[in-house]
Design a protein around this motif. Structure first.
Motif, PDB file in Angstrom:
ATOM      1  N   SER A   1       1.217   3.977  -3.427  1.00  0.00           N
ATOM      2  CA  SER A   1       0.859   5.396  -3.427  1.00  0.00           C
ATOM      3  C   SER A   1       2.043   6.269  -3.804  1.00  0.00           C
ATOM      4  CB  SER A   1       0.308   5.795  -2.059  1.00  0.00           C
ATOM      5  OG  SER A   1       1.295   5.641  -1.052  1.00  0.00           O
TER       6      SER A   1
ATOM      7  N   LEU B   1      -3.559   3.545   2.896  1.00  0.00           N
ATOM      8  CA  LEU B   1      -3.395   3.832   1.471  1.00  0.00           C
ATOM      9  C   LEU B   1      -4.528   4.719   0.971  1.00  0.00           C
ATOM     10  CD1 LEU B   1      -2.363   3.424  -1.437  1.00  0.00           C
ATOM     11  CD2 LEU B   1      -3.515   1.197  -1.441  1.00  0.00           C
TER      12      LEU B   1
ATOM     13  N   GLY C   1       0.808  -1.209   0.000  1.00  0.00           N
ATOM     14  CA  GLY C   1       0.000   0.000   0.000  1.00  0.00           C
ATOM     15  C   GLY C   1       0.844   1.263   0.000  1.00  0.00           C
TER      16      GLY C   1
END
Length: 421
Positions: free
Chosen positions: A198, A239, A194
Motif C-alpha cells: 500500500s 491492507l 500488505g
C-alpha cells in the motif's frame, strides 16, 4: 547508480538481490555503514524537524534493555540468546533507518533528484507485485539463502531471524477455516507484504503516472491490474482498509477535473472487480474474521503485561501463557494449535508498549503526527503522497508490526517529505 546515491539505489532497486541472499530488510543495516561514513565526511549534517523525538525513542529503547531479564505476570521464558538477539536487531534497525533519513536529507537534488527517488520506490512496488504473484501461483516456493547457510544454528533457528533470512513465497494460514497461502515475497511476513504494497503503491502512482508519459501510464495500468490478484489473495483486511482510506483521502484532497476523472476510474474498477472471481474470495474473507479472537487475546495480554512496567517496557517481546482457546502453554503433540504469537506482534503500537512502555509509543506517534502537521499544506504530489503515507503509518500501527521492511519505507517516505520542504 554513481556518486553518493548508490546506497539508496542498492537498497530500493537492488532489494530482490538482498532478499535472495537472505538479508532482506536487514540490508538497511548493512548499507547504513557506508552511509554513516559518507555523512561523517561531509559534516555538518542537516537534521529534520522531529529528529529529537526519534533520538528520544532510541534512548528509551536503550533504557528498556534494563528490563530484559524480567518476565511480567502472565508470561513465561527466561533471558537467553533469542531475547538478546531480538533486542539487538531492533536497536540496529532503529539506528539504521535514522541514518538513512539523515543521508537522504543531506543528498542534494543533483546527487539524487526527488523524482528519481520516488521512481525507485515505484520499481520496488513492481518487485512487490511480482513477489505477490509468485506467492499466489507458487506458494510453496522457498530456498535456503547463503546467509542462512553460514549462520550458526542457534541464530538461524531463532523464529524471528528465520523469517528474515529464509526466502519464502507465501505463508500458509487457516484464515478462511482451511489452509490457504498468503503472499509474502519478497518480505518477511504476509502482513509486511500488505503494508509495503500500500505504501509503495502511493509512490508508484506519483512517480510513474503523475510524472509519467503515455507509455508510463499504460504500464501503471497493467501493473495495478495485476496487483489486484495478490492484494485480494493476501486476505489482508488491514491492507484493504488502507487502500479504501487512500482512495478517500485522494478524492477529498484533489479537486476539479482530477477528482471527476478519479471517481470515473474508480467506478469502472469497482465494477470490473465485482464481476471478477476475486470478489468471491473477498467476500469469504469478510465472512471469516478468523484472526479477531487471536488479536483480542494478544492485545489484551500485551496491555496487561505492559501495565507492570508502563514507562520503559520490557525491552523485547514476551510469550503469553496459553492462548485464546486454552490455558495450555506452547504447542504439544496433542495440541498443535496451542501457544500464541509473541506479545506485541499484532501491531507496532502494541510492540512499542511492551518493549518501551507508553513513553516509546507516545514518541512514535508524536514523530509521525508532527510530520503530518508540518507538511499538511504542501499540495505538491510528493507532499500529498507523503502526508498520506504518514497517515497510513498511524493506521497500520494498530494492526501491523512495523519491523522490518515497513519501518524502512515509513522513514524513507518521511525523508521525501523533508526533502520536499
Amino acid at each position: 547508480m554513481r556518486g553518493p546515491s548508490w546506497p539508496i539505489g542498492a537498497l530500493l532497486v537492488g532489494y530482490p538481490v538482498w532478499w535472495a541472499l537472505g538479508f532482506g530488510g536487514l540490508s538497511v543495516i548493512v548499507l547504513a555503514a557506508p552511509m554513516a561514513v559518507i555523512l561523517w565526511r561531509r559534516r555538518p549534517v542537516k537534521v529534520p524537524r522531529g529528529f529529537g523525538l526519534w533520538l528520544l525513542l532510541l534512548a528509551g529503547y536503550l533504557v528498556s534493555g534494563l528490563m530484559l531479564g524480567e518476565s511480567p505476570p502472565g508470561t513465561y521464558g527466561e533471558l537467553g540468546p533469542g531475547r538478546l538477539l531480538g533486542y539487538g536487531m531492533r536497536l540496529a534497525l532503529y539506528c539504521a533507518v535514522l541514518i538513512t533519513v539523515l543521508y537522504l536529507g543531506n543528498l542534494t537534488e543533483r546527487e539524487l533528484p526527488q523524482l528519481r527517488l520516488v521512481r525507485m520506490l515505484g520499481v520496488l512496488f513492481v518487485t512487490t507485485v511480482a513477489g505477490g504473484l509468485l506467492g499466489v501461483f507458487l506458494p510453496g516456493f522457498a530456498f535456503t539463502s547463503p546467509v542462512e547457510l553460514v549462520l550458526p544454528e542457534w541464530i538461524s533457528g531463532n523464529a524471528f531471524v528465520q523469517n528474515l533470512i529464509h526466502p519464502t513465497a507465501a505463508q500458509t494460514q487457516k484464515v478462511l477455516g482451511f489452509a490457504s497461502p498468503r503472499p509474502e515475497a519478497p518480505y518477511e511476513w504476509a502482513n509486511a507484504w500488505g503494508s509495503n504494497a500500500s505504501v509503495l503503491l502511493v509512490w508508484f502512482v506519483v512517480g510513474w503516472w503523475v510524472h509519467g508519459r503515455a507509455r508510463h501510464r499504460a504500464f501503471v495500468a497493467v501493473v495495478l491490474a495485476l496487483a489486484t490478484i495478490p492484494v485480494v489473495y493476501s486476505l489482508n483486511r488491514g491492507l484493504w482498509i488502507g487502500l479504501g482510506l487512500t482512495v478517500l483521502y485522494v478524492v477529498v484532497r484533489v479537486g476539479g477535473r482530477t477528482r471527476a476523472a478519479l471517481c470515473g476510474v474508480l467506478a469502472a474498477a469497482a465494477l470490473a472487480f465485482t464481476l471478477s472471481p476475486l470478489a468471491t474470495l473477498f467476500a469469504q474473507r469478510l465472512d471469516n474474521p478468523h484472526s479477531n479472537d487471536i488479536r483480542a487475546f494478544t492485545i489484551g495480554a500485551t496491555l496487561a503485561a505492559a501495565g507492570h512496567s508502563p514507562v520503559i517496557g520490557y525491552g523485547n517481546t514476551r510469550n503469553a501463557t496459553g492462548n485464546h482457546r486454552t490455558i495450555t502453554t506452547g504447542k504439544t503433540d496433542w495440541c498443535a494449535t496451542c501457544g500464541h504469537p509473541p506479545l506485541g506482534s499484532d501491531g507496532q503500537l502494541w510492540l512499542l508498549i511492551i518493549t518501551q512502555g507508553c513513553t516509546g509509543a507516545a514518541l512514535y506517534v508524536a514523530f509521525f503526527v508532527g510530520a503530518i502537521r508540518r507538511h499538511w499544506h504542501d499540495r505538491s504530489p510528493v507532499g500529498l503522497a507523503g502526508v498520506l503515507v504518514m497517515g497510513l503509518v498511524l493506521l497500520y500501527m494498530f494492526v501491523y508490526d512495523g519491523l522490518v521492511t515497513p519501518l524502512i519505507l515509513y522513514l524513507v517516505s518521511f525523508a521525501l517529505l523533508w526533502r520536499n520542504s
